[in-house]
Write a protein that holds these residues in place. Sequence first.
Motif: not given
Length: 730
Positions: A4-7, A12-13, A61-64
């Motif tokens: 759940t935490i990973l999802i 968010r990313s 997320g920003i880097i990606s």
Amino acid sequence: MPSTILIKHLQRSLTFVCAILISFIISKAFVIEPEHFPTISIVSSVMAVSFICYGNRALVGIISGLFLHYYFAGKEIGVTLLFSLILPSLPYVFALLFNTISKRFNDYPISKKIGLYFIIFCCCFPISNSLLLLWVRFIGDQIAPSMDFLSYSVLGSFLTQSLISPVLIFAVSQFNEKSLKEYKTLDRDMRNSSDNDKSYKIWLLTCTLLMLIAVTQPDPLLLNSLCFFLLVLIIVGFGKHGFIRPLIMAAVVILMMVFDSVTRVNLSQNIDANFYGLFVVLSVITALAYLLASHNIKNYELTQKQILNERIDPYTGLYNITQLKDDLSHIRTSVLIYLDITPTLTTVSDIGHAGRSHLIQQLSLYLSARDQGMSNFYRPPFNTGLLSFIPLSHDIKDELKYLARYLKKFQFFWEGSSITLVDPTLHCAKISNDNDIEMAVSILCEQPPLVSVSTNWVDVQPTPIYKICKLSFIQGVFKNNHFELHCQPYLNLSDKTAKSHSFEVLLRIKSETGEQIPPAEFFPLINQFSLETKLDSWVVKNTFKMLDLMVDDWGKIEKCAINLTAKSLGLPSLAHSIILSANKHNIPLSRICFEITESSALQNEQQAIDTLNILREAGSKIALDDFGTGYASFAYLRTLPLDVLKIDGSFIKELPTNETDRLIVSSIATIAKEMKLETVAEFVETQEHVEILEPLGITYGQGYGIAKPRPLADYLAELKNSEYETLKAS
């Protein structure tokens, strides 16, 4: 749980990736094609806002997002990776610096925090970011950037971080109720402080219409002229109409001007001096707007701090009633609570002023720790206790019960000892923001101490008397002659064939709305302001005047009873003024009976006896009212010159069912008969009462079962034109 935490992290990313990709698309609208540079970098703004609001959580997320953009833009993988790692580094560092300093100066005023943001992100960041872009562009294109590029980069970054980033920060905060709460509260309070909703709506409508007109203008000169006028109008609104809405509108107007200028430059493929001048002017206007907004916010905060200091009791730290009114103005319905600690202070009267203050402080801290909606506490004027309020809810009664139990656990510590509260009672009232708060507080604080009552609900809806100052009201009644004479007829129980009639003169007041105010509401005011003698004088004078005007045959009247207060009987001039008034209006005093209210102690008993003797010698009869309930019932029988005993209604009401009351009334009747006194039974409500009283030898009956009170003028007119049988039937 880990999945759940990973999802959640992936979601968010992905959000940050989408934000970066969308910001690149929007930024293209502001790219100068000859220089291949965005004058307004939405990408930079998104990165800065993401790191300010989310910190490390936004990094992946920003880097990606950057990597995906540059990769699909055709950059080499090495350059793509370099750009993706270097470009977010500066916003990240500055965001980290800003958040660190902000936390350290968390208690500082908002005006200083805005100044901190302006220095870090509007001044230092644009220069650093431009230098970084120069280096990145040189690495990527192997072309030495021009000075024009550096100028546009600094000015564009300044406008971006001054306008776009704050707007995005407030937009992101809408998804988190607690985020930027102090800024939103300040914005709302600044708008509310102007207390002119109409001017705000006019300002907002004017700005919106001018923006719509500007958007449709093909002529750049006219568009820029309208936009500059708009900016002046918006800057004027900073502070007066808050700062969030003016900021958003200023950002929209400046983006319009920049977009129009960039479009014209790209069409002509020529960057002229006017384009650069526009950026300089817009940057100067933005900087001045920041200075003006900070100045207005600072002045507002200083004013509020001064007001707050004036609204806090220096001894207890509690707010005053003015702050309570302000706090309640934002809540539609709530429950106002007053905790009276007078019973406790009465038992520990030797703790002094310091001890009382400590008790209030400890109590407010104890209740605050409960954290159940009671955040602020207030000191009522001229009372010892605490005021607070909680929002009205469906389970409010259960909440108050819990609060009452919680209060019983309170311990007041003072000089090595501790005590609990004595008979704590929560006086509660339901109020709305359109109630008169001062009046509601006044009514709550006037509640007497109650024993073994944890919650006392009070109706604080103002009666006609409470709509104005009490003293002013009762003085106005005298001045404007708002009194009305009424009467209640007696029934002669000892002689049903009697042709003459007896009645008691009563008093009523009409409010300004025409409604009749009951005696229970205005007589306490008469006593409170020592107006008894003035009232007695008015009643005697106006009764005599009406009798003179409307009575032709005194044979129809046996007894007209007029009440006199204990205070009036203590005046040496009373008997003389009554006799003088009777002579003036041709009143036979043998038909007048003066009633003494026995429930009040005679302040000057000897003077009262002298006054009554004079009136009796002049022909009047004297009655002792409320017999059996007052200070010295049987003692007055021995000392006062009496003709009539009026038996208090408390002994008459339950006469048909209460044998004890019957014995008491029978005993009073026997005593009166032996003393050759007439008797009047009050509260005769039914025919059954009449049938019980007649055999006991009671002379008269008075009550709703005999006749209801009516205007004296109407009764005298009826008496003048009717026979006894007609009156009796009515």
